[in-house]
Design a protein around this motif. Structure first.
Motif, PDB file in Angstrom:
ATOM      1  N   SER A 403     -32.079  17.865 -17.543  1.00  0.00           N
ATOM      2  CA  SER A 403     -32.105  16.519 -16.881  1.00  0.00           C
ATOM      3  C   SER A 403     -30.603  16.409 -16.331  1.00  0.00           C
ATOM      4  O   SER A 403     -29.898  16.558 -16.914  1.00  0.00           O
ATOM      5  N   PRO A 404     -30.718  15.775 -14.998  1.00  0.00           N
ATOM      6  CA  PRO A 404     -29.468  15.543 -14.487  1.00  0.00           C
ATOM      7  C   PRO A 404     -28.526  14.418 -15.163  1.00  0.00           C
ATOM      8  O   PRO A 404     -27.364  14.328 -15.419  1.00  0.00           O
ATOM      9  N   GLU A 405     -29.412  13.428 -16.197  1.00  0.00           N
ATOM     10  CA  GLU A 405     -28.765  12.650 -17.027  1.00  0.00           C
ATOM     11  C   GLU A 405     -28.098  13.191 -18.241  1.00  0.00           C
ATOM     12  O   GLU A 405     -27.444  12.535 -19.100  1.00  0.00           O
ATOM     13  N   ILE A 406     -28.283  14.472 -18.465  1.00  0.00           N
ATOM     14  CA  ILE A 406     -27.713  15.138 -19.605  1.00  0.00           C
ATOM     15  C   ILE A 406     -26.312  15.735 -19.157  1.00  0.00           C
ATOM     16  O   ILE A 406     -26.297  16.626 -17.998  1.00  0.00           O
ATOM     17  N   THR A 407     -25.176  15.780 -20.039  1.00  0.00           N
ATOM     18  CA  THR A 407     -23.832  15.952 -19.416  1.00  0.00           C
ATOM     19  C   THR A 407     -23.428  17.486 -19.658  1.00  0.00           C
ATOM     20  O   THR A 407     -22.690  18.164 -19.144  1.00  0.00           O
ATOM     21  N   ARG A 408     -24.001  18.176 -20.809  1.00  0.00           N
ATOM     22  CA  ARG A 408     -23.707  19.458 -21.362  1.00  0.00           C
ATOM     23  C   ARG A 408     -24.913  19.930 -22.058  1.00  0.00           C
ATOM     24  O   ARG A 408     -25.835  19.070 -22.494  1.00  0.00           O
ATOM     25  N   CYS A 409     -24.860  21.130 -22.323  1.00  0.00           N
ATOM     26  CA  CYS A 409     -25.956  21.802 -23.429  1.00  0.00           C
ATOM     27  C   CYS A 409     -25.643  21.489 -24.839  1.00  0.00           C
ATOM     28  O   CYS A 409     -24.397  21.511 -25.222  1.00  0.00           O
ATOM     29  N   SER A 410     -26.654  21.293 -25.653  1.00  0.00           N
ATOM     30  CA  SER A 410     -26.401  21.000 -26.939  1.00  0.00           C
ATOM     31  C   SER A 410     -27.596  21.307 -27.491  1.00  0.00           C
ATOM     32  O   SER A 410     -28.691  21.392 -27.163  1.00  0.00           O
ATOM     33  N   PHE A 411     -27.513  21.883 -28.997  1.00  0.00           N
ATOM     34  CA  PHE A 411     -28.403  21.987 -29.942  1.00  0.00           C
ATOM     35  C   PHE A 411     -28.179  21.392 -31.272  1.00  0.00           C
ATOM     36  O   PHE A 411     -27.221  21.398 -31.954  1.00  0.00           O
ATOM     37  N   THR A 412     -29.173  20.448 -31.478  1.00  0.00           N
ATOM     38  CA  THR A 412     -29.123  19.480 -32.676  1.00  0.00           C
ATOM     39  C   THR A 412     -30.410  19.510 -33.386  1.00  0.00           C
ATOM     40  O   THR A 412     -31.323  19.434 -32.794  1.00  0.00           O
ATOM     41  N   MET A 413     -30.165  19.244 -34.700  1.00  0.00           N
ATOM     42  CA  MET A 413     -31.194  19.407 -35.510  1.00  0.00           C
ATOM     43  C   MET A 413     -31.454  18.282 -36.358  1.00  0.00           C
ATOM     44  O   MET A 413     -30.428  17.636 -36.916  1.00  0.00           O
ATOM     45  N   PHE A 414     -32.676  17.461 -36.556  1.00  0.00           N
ATOM     46  CA  PHE A 414     -32.881  16.280 -37.251  1.00  0.00           C
ATOM     47  C   PHE A 414     -33.805  16.482 -38.334  1.00  0.00           C
ATOM     48  O   PHE A 414     -35.106  16.819 -38.322  1.00  0.00           O
ATOM     49  N   ASP A 415     -33.363  16.131 -39.582  1.00  0.00           N
ATOM     50  CA  ASP A 415     -34.231  16.030 -40.805  1.00  0.00           C
ATOM     51  C   ASP A 415     -34.906  15.091 -41.141  1.00  0.00           C
ATOM     52  O   ASP A 415     -34.337  13.988 -41.001  1.00  0.00           O
ATOM     53  N   LEU A 416     -36.041  15.085 -41.152  1.00  0.00           N
ATOM     54  CA  LEU A 416     -37.056  14.083 -41.283  1.00  0.00           C
ATOM     55  C   LEU A 416     -37.290  13.565 -42.614  1.00  0.00           C
ATOM     56  O   LEU A 416     -37.621  14.134 -43.371  1.00  0.00           O
ATOM     57  N   ASP A 417     -36.941  12.156 -42.888  1.00  0.00           N
ATOM     58  CA  ASP A 417     -37.494  11.571 -44.034  1.00  0.00           C
ATOM     59  C   ASP A 417     -39.014  11.697 -44.447  1.00  0.00           C
ATOM     60  O   ASP A 417     -39.408  11.968 -45.554  1.00  0.00           O
ATOM     61  N   ASN A 418     -39.723  11.261 -43.338  1.00  0.00           N
ATOM     62  CA  ASN A 418     -40.987  11.455 -43.442  1.00  0.00           C
ATOM     63  C   ASN A 418     -41.591  12.438 -42.755  1.00  0.00           C
ATOM     64  O   ASN A 418     -41.379  12.503 -41.329  1.00  0.00           O
TER      65      ASN A 418
END
Length: 497
Positions: A403-418
């Motif tokens: 998206s044009p609204e994203i400033t740079r490349c990123s890789f993030t992981m989210f651990d879910l409680d549920n």
């Protein structure tokens, strides 16, 4: 209809007594077993008895698992079960155990499985790689194709899915072989490009997870595994020097054997629905059968020759060295920044609705990463509605967008409680406990696109990688991705890519 507390107690006791002893190939089977055991207990507590249940052959050990479960459950609630209940539940465990599925096809499914076997055989010969060697792989592919051919599942859309499209670029020859022989084996069953790439995922995983051996090993299958089978095994080793190892097994114990350990399979009886090629022989190995086995060995070695490692060659002339060095410098800096930015975050008390989870992931992202969250969220929802985002045979989902609204490349992981229930790309239902979020600007350069595709391809490349991205720590995942980038840069320096 069933009390939640009862379901939780049943699931807990099954986890401690049964699930570690059997292999389930889908979350549906896990759910089915929890419900079946819970319903049985509810029925028993209500005083309703079963009519006579005939125990299945080879169900004795599963009856032991049921008794173990009942002993644990009795510590929580008082319940009395009779032998019919035990036989019923043991039969259910036997039918759900993944190792027993290869002999459970009906006539229609059996006909499809024969075509799948021929399809895999043709791809194996084209690639000089024995894909039929692993029974687990054959079962997964057969189950998936049966679902497609019998229209039990909806096809993936005929639009590019980045994580799958990257595979077809990484394994072009294998992908071409799959396309070619699918049309020959199933001419009436059209598949979208994404579906063909999903089948490629099974083959690519097998291709990268296992080394081809040259010292041949053989499995001898007999009715009872004693007596004449030992004579047959000894004669095979004596007559054929290339066969270094021989193991004998009775047919009823096949579900306990990892067939991928054996190049060749010999049987003294016909095996209906068996996933592997095998040679039918008599227990005494007559002279004409020795000739047949020599032909079998010769045919095997022609189809799957010993792989020759490719030599690394560095060209002597370097007409574009300055330009190449500049590109590598930019790639190295980009890779380093991307790896340093990798994070694992915890989503506490998360919703079990995917749309809400997406919004929570974006809200927890770095404040300098996204200018406006709403357009990015809309892009991600559009991707989710296009095709499933769950990764087959895992507990992770991959969300990615540009998206044009994203400033740079990123890789993030989210651990879910549920954990949340999602459909995976192979039309199964999985329980997702970690969400992988890949974001990129709209104007990615070709080298940047290559790097992002490398990560998404890495995730699904092997069962070890799936486990890493499901359970690995932030440091472990960073190190693994950095090692992959380093290898890629070395290959480019050596002129291999």
């Amino acid at each position: 209809m069933i009390d939640k507390a009862l379901l939780v107690e049943v699931a807990d006791c099954l986890k401690k007594s049964v699930f570690g002893k059997i292999k389930l190939d889908s979350d549906q089977k896990l759910i089915e077993l929890i419900l079946t055991f819970a319903v049985t207990i509810k029925r028993t507590l209500a005083g309703c008895k079963l009519d006579f249940i005939h125990p299945s052959a080879d169900s004795l050990k599963y009856q032991g698992y049921v008794y173990r479960f009942m002993a644990l459950f009795a510590q929580k609630r008082q319940v009395e079960v009779d032998q019919n209940d035990v036989s019923y539940l043991a039969n259910k465990l036997l039918s759900c155990d993944y190792h027993n599925t290869y002999l459970t096809y009906n006539e229609r499914e059996l006909a499809i499985s024969v075509k799948v076997k021929e399809f895999v055989q043709h791809v194996s010969e084209e690639m000089h790689w024995d894909f039929q060697k692993d029974h687990s792989f054959m079962t997964k592919v057969t189950k998936h194709v049966i679902g497609l051919v019998q229209h039990k599942v909806a096809l993936l859309p005929d639009t590019p899915i980045e994580i799958l499209a990257g595979l077809s670029q990484k394994f072009p020859d294998l992908y071409l072989a799959i396309q070619k022989y699918w049309h020959l084996a199933f001419p009436e069953n059209y598949l979208t490009a994404s579906e063909l790439q999903l089948i490629l995922l099974y083959f690519a995983n097998e291709y990268t997870s296992r080394n081809q051996q040259r010292n041949l090993s053989a499995l001898v299958i007999c009715e009872n595994g004693i007596g004449t089978s030992a004579i047959l095994g000894a004669k095979l080793k004596r007559e054929f020097s290339e066969i270094k190892e021989v193991k004998t097994s009775r047919v009823s114990a096949l579900n306990q054997i990892d067939l991928s350990n054996y190049n060749l399979i010999f049987s003294t009886l016909r095996l209906k629905g068996f996933s592997r090629d095998y040679l039918l022989v008599s227990p005494l190995l007559l002279d004409d059968e020795l000739i047949k086995i020599r032909a079998y060995l010769k045919d095997y070695e022609q189809k799957y020759p010993q792989p020759v490692p490719a030599k690394q060659v560095v060209e002597e002339k370097h007409p574009h060295s300055v330009e190449q060095l500049a590109k590598l410098s930019i790639s190295t800096l980009f890779c380093s920044e991307l790896v340093n930015g990798i994070k694992i975050q915890q989503l506490e008390y998360n919703s079990q609705d995917l749309i809400a989870v997406i919004q929570e992931c974006l809200a927890h992202s770095d404040s300098t990463l996204i200018r406006k969250q709403m357009p990015v969220a809309k892009n991600l929802l559009k991707r989710v509605r296009m095709a499933p985002v769950g990764i087959p045979n895992s507990h992770i989902a991959l969300l990615h967008t540009r998206s044009p609204e994203i400033t740079r490349c990123s890789f993030t992981m989210f651990d879910l409680d549920n954990e949340i229930s999602l459909q995976s790309m192979d039309h199964d239902t999985i329980q997702v406990k970690r969400v992988l979020l890949m974001l990129a600007p709209d104007n990615l350069t070709a080298p940047e696109q290559r790097v992002m595709s490398t990560i998404s391809s890495m995730i699904i490349m092997s069962s070890q990688n799936l486990d890493l991205f499901t359970n690995g720590s932030q440091k472990e995942i960073k190190e693994a991705i950095a090692a992959l980038f380093l290898q890629d840069l070395k290959d480019r320096l050596l002129g291999n890519q």
